[in-house]
Design an enzyme around this catalytic site. Structure first.
Site, PDB file in Angstrom:
ATOM      1  N   CYS A  19      -0.157   1.262   1.121  1.00  0.00           N
ATOM      2  CA  CYS A  19      -0.725   0.027   1.859  1.00  0.00           C
ATOM      3  C   CYS A  19       0.293  -0.771   2.548  1.00  0.00           C
ATOM      4  O   CYS A  19       1.347  -0.964   2.081  1.00  0.00           O
ATOM      5  CB  CYS A  19      -1.922  -0.546   1.151  1.00  0.00           C
ATOM      6  SG  CYS A  19      -3.103   0.216   0.820  1.00  0.00           S
ATOM      7  N   GLY A  45       1.687   3.314   5.504  1.00  0.00           N
ATOM      8  CA  GLY A  45       0.321   3.895   5.455  1.00  0.00           C
ATOM      9  C   GLY A  45       0.012   4.190   7.062  1.00  0.00           C
ATOM     10  O   GLY A  45      -0.038   3.380   7.819  1.00  0.00           O
ATOM     11  N   ASN A 124      -2.770  -4.673  -1.211  1.00  0.00           N
ATOM     12  CA  ASN A 124      -1.973  -3.453  -1.174  1.00  0.00           C
ATOM     13  C   ASN A 124      -1.582  -3.369  -2.561  1.00  0.00           C
ATOM     14  O   ASN A 124      -1.226  -4.368  -3.408  1.00  0.00           O
ATOM     15  CB  ASN A 124      -0.521  -3.710  -0.499  1.00  0.00           C
ATOM     16  CG  ASN A 124       0.602  -2.929  -0.985  1.00  0.00           C
ATOM     17  OD1 ASN A 124       1.720  -3.432  -0.932  1.00  0.00           O
ATOM     18  ND2 ASN A 124       0.349  -1.737  -1.112  1.00  0.00           N
ATOM     19  N   GLY A 125      -1.634  -2.192  -3.271  1.00  0.00           N
ATOM     20  CA  GLY A 125      -1.559  -2.015  -4.729  1.00  0.00           C
ATOM     21  C   GLY A 125      -2.692  -1.241  -5.250  1.00  0.00           C
ATOM     22  O   GLY A 125      -3.444  -0.391  -4.660  1.00  0.00           O
ATOM     23  N   TYR A 264      13.310   3.517  -1.579  1.00  0.00           N
ATOM     24  CA  TYR A 264      12.569   4.365  -0.435  1.00  0.00           C
ATOM     25  C   TYR A 264      11.673   3.739   0.266  1.00  0.00           C
ATOM     26  O   TYR A 264      11.681   3.718   1.421  1.00  0.00           O
ATOM     27  CB  TYR A 264      12.088   5.664  -0.928  1.00  0.00           C
ATOM     28  CG  TYR A 264      11.207   6.555  -0.084  1.00  0.00           C
ATOM     29  CD1 TYR A 264      11.753   7.141   0.901  1.00  0.00           C
ATOM     30  CD2 TYR A 264      10.006   6.727  -0.465  1.00  0.00           C
ATOM     31  CE1 TYR A 264      11.169   7.896   1.814  1.00  0.00           C
ATOM     32  CE2 TYR A 264       9.063   7.632   0.365  1.00  0.00           C
ATOM     33  CZ  TYR A 264       9.873   8.064   1.411  1.00  0.00           C
ATOM     34  OH  TYR A 264       8.859   8.884   2.289  1.00  0.00           O
TER      35      TYR A 264
END
Ligand code: SF4
Length: 488
Positions: A19, A45, A124-125, A264
């Site tokens: 996300c 995302g 997000n998470g 990344y």
């Protein structure tokens, strides 16, 4: 629902960030800024996105769509239906919930109407106790609209007895375990919260008289906002056009930022921990070269994410850098539903070897990670087919041997190559001349921890490498996931 092409050429063989969140307050036509911010966060995302805005006359408005931001949030029709000076947005791959078969009701931001007014929330998470919370909430009468764990936060807020929305949010988030960076809004307030460990990123920007919150600084750049600072682990900021209130509602703990963001997930033009992600990745490549030298003629990145580390490896080793593999930049929708014949072409659709450079050479291939190993094997075959004399893999992260439960899509543990094989077994399996990973200490040095990893209290979350989870993934343990034993 159309299936979106992956942003990374080997998304099926990579860990995948799930996300990105963005919000802005105090600007004219906030939705346009949110759409641009989400576009810059698209790498976090690609499956779906949503925007909620508030306008004093029109009230709350929302649009949630499958697909890319550029295809959904650029038309006059959609954007003019999202008026107002405040807005938040979200891009997602599927986190918890109906993974891979998302329904539109699972697409964030979520909206709740409370006695003191409405609020929207994007997250997000991953909430590691979401199943237990959901069970409890349903038993107490909550009716869930989606299968997303983030909806728990809205229901917990609805049950809170606090007087205003920021206080209700505090109350709700104290019940939540795991990793979360939240961007939320009321009619007048933009709210940002990071979990006490600060696992996922969240930054603050300033634009004119307004403010922005974003998963990464690259999304501030696109709207012309100045980067102010990172939201701190455990911090909640409540922002109005008058200014910022900063609160620390949780028990303070040592921070555990996701070290894989450096390797990344984040874009190389973002700033993390005061340094550009690109510079950190180059430092990782240098450290990799110091730890794992090998005689060779060329250093080639596996594009695109291996590029900065390959440059670092080349600079440190003195071995020339070359674009030995070229990525096709135009992998678009043409192959959304590929025929069997096209599907079998696999990696060749996305990458081509620069034969003139490779032929007769000893090649070092630098990649950011090895997950399943399927793509590494295909790339090695392509390089050998092009006439390389030797192929040496150098990997800019330690072996990924454990799944992530903090908002990153990972295969089950038994599908991770490093969970079942030693480094030499992996080299044999991939049939390469050598395969070496950066050490965990080397990675810590490269991200700026000169003494390396503090084994007693690691400075980052590195659970996917070490198996040491900073928050017990309670739901997964309930489902039978076996944590690393003390003896391992
Ligand atoms: S387990 Fe790995 S990917 Fe997940 S948060 Fe920790 S370091 Fe990041």
């Amino acid at each position: 629902m159309p299936q979106m092409p992956p942003a990374h050429p080997f998304d099926d063989d990579k860990l995948r960030e799930e996300c990105g969140v963005f919000g802005v307050v105090g600007v004219k036509d906030a939705a346009n800024f949110v759409a641009l911010g989400l576009h810059a966060l698209q790498h976090r995302g690609q499956e779906a996105g949503g925007i909620v805005t508030h306008d004093p006359v029109e009230g709350f408005q929302s649009a949630r769509r499958f697909g890319y931001v550029r295809d959904n949030f650029t038309s006059q029709d959609v954007m003019s239906a999202l008026p107002g000076p405040i807005g938040i947005g979200h891009v997602r791959y599927s986190t918890a919930g109906s993974k891979g078969q998302t329904a539109i009701r699972d697409v964030q931001p979520f909206f709740g109407e409370f006695a003191m007014g409405g609020a929207a929330i994007a997250h997000n998470g991953n909430i590691t106790n979401a199943n237990a919370l959901r069970r409890e909430l349903i038993e107490r009468g909550s009716i869930f609209q989606s299968s997303s764990d983030s909806e728990c936060i809205i229901h917990l807020m609805a049950r809170s007895l606090q007087r205003n929305i920021p206080e209700r949010m505090e109350d709700a988030l104290r019940r939540v375990e795991g990793a979360f960076s939240v961007v939320a809004m009321t009619r007048t307030k933009l709210i940002g919260v990071r979990d006490p460990l600060g696992v996922r990123p969240l930054v603050l920007g300033k634009i004119g008289d307004g403010y922005a919150l974003s998963s990464e600084t690259c999304a501030l750049d696109i709207i012309g906002a100045d980067f102010v600072r990172e939201i701190e682990p455990g911090e909640m900021v409540v922002i109005t056009s008058d200014g910022i209130e900063s609160l620390f509602p949780f028990r303070q703990q040592p921070s555990k930022f996701c070290i894989f963001e450096h390797v990344y997930f984040s874009r190389p033009d973002s700033i993390l921990g005061g340094r550009s992600v690109y510079e950190t990745r180059e430092a990782i490549g240098r450290e990799l070269a110091k730890e794992n030298p090998v005689e060779a003629d060329l250093v080639c990145p596996v594009p695109d994410s291996g590029t900065p580390a390959a440059i670092g490896y080349s600079l440190e080793s003195g071995i020339p850098y070359a674009m030995g593999i070229i990525r096709n930049q135009y992998m678009g929708r043409t192959f959304i539903e590929p025929t069997e014949q096209i599907r079998n072409m696999g990696v060749r659709l996305k990458l081509n070897v620069n034969r003139a450079l490779i032929e007769g050479k000893r090649v070092i291939l630098v990649d950011d990670s090895v997950v399943r190993g399927t793509t590494s094997r295909k790339i090695k075959e392509m390089i050998l087919d092009a006439g390389a004399k030797e192929v040496h893999f150098r990997i800019a992260s330690p072996p990924t041997a454990w799944p992530c439960f903090y908002g990153v899509d990972t295969p089950d543990r038994d599908k991770l190559l490093a969970a079942t094989m030693s480094e030499s077994e992996m080299a044999q399996h991939l049939a390469v001349d050598s395969l070496k990973f950066i050490s965990l200490d080397g990675l810590y040095r490269a991200v700026g921890q000169v003494e390396g990893r503090n084994a007693d209290c690691p400075q980052y979350c590195d659970a996917c490498f070490s198996g040491e989870y900073p928050v017990v993934p309670a739901d997964m343990v309930d489902q039978g996931f076996e944590m690393k034993s003390a003896a391992e």
